[in-house]
Design an enzyme around this catalytic site. Sequence first.
Site, PDB file in Angstrom:
ATOM      1  N   ALA A  35      44.960 -20.772  26.341  1.00 10.39           N
ATOM      2  CA  ALA A  35      44.908 -21.275  27.719  1.00 10.39           C
ATOM      3  C   ALA A  35      46.280 -21.792  28.157  1.00 10.39           C
ATOM      4  O   ALA A  35      46.696 -21.603  29.311  1.00 10.39           O
ATOM      5  CB  ALA A  35      43.875 -22.394  27.819  1.00 10.39           C
ATOM      6  N   GLU A  36      46.971 -22.419  27.217  1.00  5.89           N
ATOM      7  CA  GLU A  36      48.306 -22.938  27.536  1.00  5.89           C
ATOM      8  C   GLU A  36      49.278 -21.784  27.791  1.00  5.89           C
ATOM      9  O   GLU A  36      50.097 -21.818  28.714  1.00  5.89           O
ATOM     10  CB  GLU A  36      48.778 -23.804  26.337  1.00  5.89           C
ATOM     11  CG  GLU A  36      50.178 -24.364  26.412  1.00  5.89           C
ATOM     12  CD  GLU A  36      50.399 -25.343  27.576  1.00  5.89           C
ATOM     13  OE1 GLU A  36      49.413 -25.710  28.241  1.00  5.89           O
ATOM     14  OE2 GLU A  36      51.573 -25.684  27.816  1.00  5.89           O
ATOM     15  N   GLU A 114      59.645   0.065   0.655  1.00  3.04           N
ATOM     16  CA  GLU A 114      58.874  -0.211   1.876  1.00  3.04           C
ATOM     17  C   GLU A 114      57.670   0.724   1.940  1.00  3.04           C
ATOM     18  O   GLU A 114      57.692   1.792   1.332  1.00  3.04           O
ATOM     19  CB  GLU A 114      59.741   0.045   3.122  1.00  3.04           C
ATOM     20  CG  GLU A 114      60.963  -0.845   3.205  1.00  3.04           C
ATOM     21  CD  GLU A 114      61.936  -0.376   4.289  1.00  3.04           C
ATOM     22  OE1 GLU A 114      61.545  -0.302   5.454  1.00  3.04           O
ATOM     23  OE2 GLU A 114      63.082  -0.077   3.941  1.00  3.04           O
ATOM     24  N   LYS A 116      55.310   3.484   3.806  1.00  2.40           N
ATOM     25  CA  LYS A 116      55.567   4.532   4.804  1.00  2.40           C
ATOM     26  C   LYS A 116      54.332   4.677   5.678  1.00  2.40           C
ATOM     27  O   LYS A 116      53.309   5.214   5.255  1.00  2.40           O
ATOM     28  CB  LYS A 116      55.890   5.856   4.126  1.00  2.40           C
ATOM     29  CG  LYS A 116      56.298   6.899   5.140  1.00  2.40           C
ATOM     30  CD  LYS A 116      56.939   8.096   4.497  1.00  2.40           C
ATOM     31  CE  LYS A 116      57.545   9.029   5.536  1.00  2.40           C
ATOM     32  NZ  LYS A 116      56.738   9.265   6.712  1.00  2.40           N
ATOM     33  N   CYS A 407      10.711  21.916  -0.396  1.00  4.95           N
ATOM     34  CA  CYS A 407      11.774  21.995  -1.393  1.00  4.95           C
ATOM     35  C   CYS A 407      12.292  23.434  -1.426  1.00  4.95           C
ATOM     36  O   CYS A 407      11.492  24.369  -1.563  1.00  4.95           O
ATOM     37  CB  CYS A 407      11.208  21.604  -2.763  1.00  4.95           C
ATOM     38  SG  CYS A 407      12.319  21.999  -4.119  1.00  4.95           S
ATOM     39  N   CYS A 410      11.116  24.912  -5.269  1.00  2.59           N
ATOM     40  CA  CYS A 410       9.733  25.151  -5.704  1.00  2.59           C
ATOM     41  C   CYS A 410       8.760  25.211  -4.522  1.00  2.59           C
ATOM     42  O   CYS A 410       7.566  25.409  -4.713  1.00  2.59           O
ATOM     43  CB  CYS A 410       9.293  24.080  -6.703  1.00  2.59           C
ATOM     44  SG  CYS A 410       8.983  22.478  -5.952  1.00  2.59           S
TER      45      CYS A 410
HETATM   46  O1  I6G Z   1      60.129   8.239   8.695  1.00  2.55           O
HETATM   47  C1  I6G Z   1      60.535   7.134   8.074  1.00  2.55           C
HETATM   48  C2  I6G Z   1      59.640   6.199   7.679  1.00  2.55           C
HETATM   49  C3  I6G Z   1      60.048   5.046   7.043  1.00  2.55           C
HETATM   50  C4  I6G Z   1      61.921   6.952   7.831  1.00  2.55           C
HETATM   51  C5  I6G Z   1      62.346   5.790   7.173  1.00  2.55           C
HETATM   52  C6  I6G Z   1      61.384   4.842   6.788  1.00  2.55           C
HETATM   53  O2  I6G Z   1      61.826   3.760   6.176  1.00  2.55           O
HETATM   54  C7  I6G Z   1      60.873   2.813   5.727  1.00  2.55           C
HETATM   55  N1  I6G Z   1      63.664   5.605   6.935  1.00  2.55           N
HETATM   56  C8  I6G Z   1      64.536   6.532   7.309  1.00  2.55           C
HETATM   57  C9  I6G Z   1      65.975   6.317   7.011  1.00  2.55           C
HETATM   58  C10 I6G Z   1      64.130   7.700   7.961  1.00  2.55           C
HETATM   59  N2  I6G Z   1      62.828   7.905   8.221  1.00  2.55           N
HETATM   60  C11 I6G Z   1      65.095   8.735   8.380  1.00  2.55           C
END
Ligand code: I6G
Length: 687
Positions: A35-36, A114, A116, A407, A410
Amino acid sequence: MIMEGVEKRIQSLRQQINEHNHKYHVLDAPVIPDAEYDRLFHELAELETRYPEYTTSDSPTQRVGAGPLQQFPEVAHEIPMLSLNNAFGETDMNAFDRRVREKLRKEAIVYTAETKLDGLAISILYENGRLIRAATRGDGNRGENVTANVRTIRTVPIVLLGQDWPPVLEVRGEVFMNREGFERLNWEQELATAKLFANPRNAAAGSLRQLDPTITARRPLRFLAYGIGRASSIPGSQYETLQLLRSFGLPISQETRLVTGISGCMNYYEEIGKRRDHLPYEIDGVVFKVNSITEQNQLGFISRAPRWAIACKFPPREEITRVLDIEVQVGRTGALTPVARLEPVNVGGVTVTNATLHNADEIKRKDIRIGDRVYIRRAGDVIPEVVRVVPGGRVADSKPFEMPDRCPVCHSPARRSPGEVVSRCSGGLVCPAQRIQSILHFTSRKAMNIDGLGEKLVEQLCDRDLIQDVADLYELNAGQLAALDRMGEKSAARVINARDNSKHTSLDRLIYALGIREVGEAAAAILAANFESLESLYLASIEELENVPGIGPVSASRIYEFFHNKENRRIIERLRSAGVYWETESMDAPEVLLPLKGMTFVLTGTLHEMGRDSASSLLRGLGARVVGSVSPVTNFVIAGEAAGSKRDKAESLGIRILDEREFLELLKTPERFATVLDRPITPNNSV
Ligand code: I6G
C-alpha cells in the site's frame, strides 16, 4: 521556486520507487508494504500528469510507454552475440578443461559456474545509467529491437542503481519465465480459450515478441544477467563482473559459484542436476567460464564461440514425436493401461517407442489422440510418459480415444470401481495376459517359494502351452522341464524338488499366492488368522469380510468376487488334488505384518495410480487407520492432484504430507513410513 520543489519531489519519488522495485522484484525482499509503494507510485503519476514537462521516458511510470508496433526494427550488435560450445558430460568437459589448461599452461583453472536458463538471450544497452535499447540475439549480428517490451519486465531496471556504472554498458542475459508464472499464464490462457504454450521457453519467446507492449507487460517475464557486451570499462574477472552488475540493480543467478578444475566443475554439474527440478525455472545445463578476463583474452574465440566458456548440457528429457496408435495393455492385476505407440524418438540417449498414457482420465484430461504430435518425457528410470499434445498439429478427422469395455486379451468385461481411475479385466486367473505374471507371483519367495521357476522359464512354459495356470505347475515332470532352453536334467530336478517342497504351505501364504487384488501379504495374514480355512472364506459374505479389522470395503468385494469365480475355485481344487495342502495356522503373526499399526492417514486429492479406495484398503491392510479429516493426531496426509483444504490444514499443523509418488515409493517397503516420521523428507523425494 515551487517548480523546483516539484521537480525535486518527482526525482526523489522516482529514486525511492526504483529502489523499492529492485528490493521487491530482484532481491525478493520488499521493505515497505504494497500500500505504501502504491501511494508513492500514485503520487508520482499524479505529479507527472499535472506537470507533464517533467515526465521522462526513464520514469518508473513509463514502463509501458509505447504503443503497438507494426514490426520490430532491426538492431546491429556492435559486438556479435556469440553462442556457446556444448559439452554433453564428463568426457567433453575433460577435453574442454584440457584444452584450456594446455593453452594457458596452467595446472588448475578457476571457473565461474552458472546455470543455463532455458530462455532467450538479449542485450540491454544502458547509457549514463539509463536503459536506451534492448535487442534479441537474432542471428548474433542482427537482432530485433524489443526495447518497449523489455522495459515492461519488472526485474530489468530502467535506471541503474548507484552512480558507479560505466557511461556505456551493454548487459547480456536471458529473458525467461519461471515455472509458476508459466503455469499461471497457461491457466489464464485456458480461461480465455486462448492458445496454450507448450513450455516456459515458448511462452517467454511468444511474450517478448508481442508487437503490443501492453500484452508483454501482463506476461510474467523475468531477466537474469550473465555478462557484459560493450562497456567503457570492465572488471578483471567474470565473477566480479556479475557482482558489479548486481550492485547496479541487475538480477544475477543465485546459483553462481567459483569452482576449481574439472572436479569442481563436475561437482557443480551434479549438484545442480540433482536440484534441477526444484529450481523455480527450467534450465538445460550449466555454463563454465574461465574466471580471469586476462586468461579469457589469451584463449580468444573459435569460429562463433568463445574458447573460454562451455555449456555443459543435461540430457534432454522431453522430446516431440507422433502417436501412431493407442493400445491397451493388461497387467498382472488386470489393470488396463493405455499405451501410446510412438514414432521412435531419442529422449536423453534412449530410443523411446512406447509411452504410458496412465488411464482413461489422463487421456481425456490431456486430450491425446492417435495422430497427435506429443511431448514425451523420461525422468530417471521411470516409464516414459506422454506429457501433453503439441498445440496446433492435430489431424483433421481424429477422434477422442475410448477405453474398451472388455479386456483386449481374454474379452472378460473390464470394470472400473467407483473412485478408481483404472479399469480392470475381471478375468482373474483365467486371463492369459495375467498368466505369466500371476504364475510368477504364485512361485515368488513370499508366496509358494518355488525356487528356480523364474521369468524365462515360466515364459517358455506358457509359450509352449505346457502350463495355462498355477495348478498346471504341479502336473509338470522333470523330462518336460529338461527339454527347455538353458535347462538340463540337474536344473530340472532342482525345480521339481522345489515345486514338491512348496506343496506343504500355510494358509496365509496360499491366500497371498492366489494374487487376489488388494490382498497383499498383510491382508492375507489377516484373512488366514480370521477365517482359518479356505472353506470359511468361500462362505463369507462381503459384510463379514468388511468387518474384519484391516480389511476395507474394496478389498472385501475383491475377495468375495475372487472366491465366487468358478474358474478360480476350480484352480484351487486342482491344487488340492495335486497334493498342495496348507496349515490353517498362520506362520507369521499378523502383527509382524502390520507395519503401519498405530498410524493415522488422511487421503485427499486425486491419486492417479491406485485410486483413493484402493490406497485406503492397502493402508488398512498394513494396520493403519484411514480417516476423513485432518487433526493433530494425523500422522500422514497423502495429497494427490488438486488436494485442497486438507492439505492446507496439514501444512498448518506441521503434519507429514506425501505426494503420490513419495507414497508409492514408501509403500514398496512400508516399514519406512515409521522412519520418515522421525526425520524430514528430502526435497528430491528420495525417501
Ligand atoms: O547463452 C548463454 C547462456 C548463459 C550464454 C552465456 C551464459 O552464461 C551464463 N554466456 C555467454 C558468454 C554466451 N551465451 C555467449
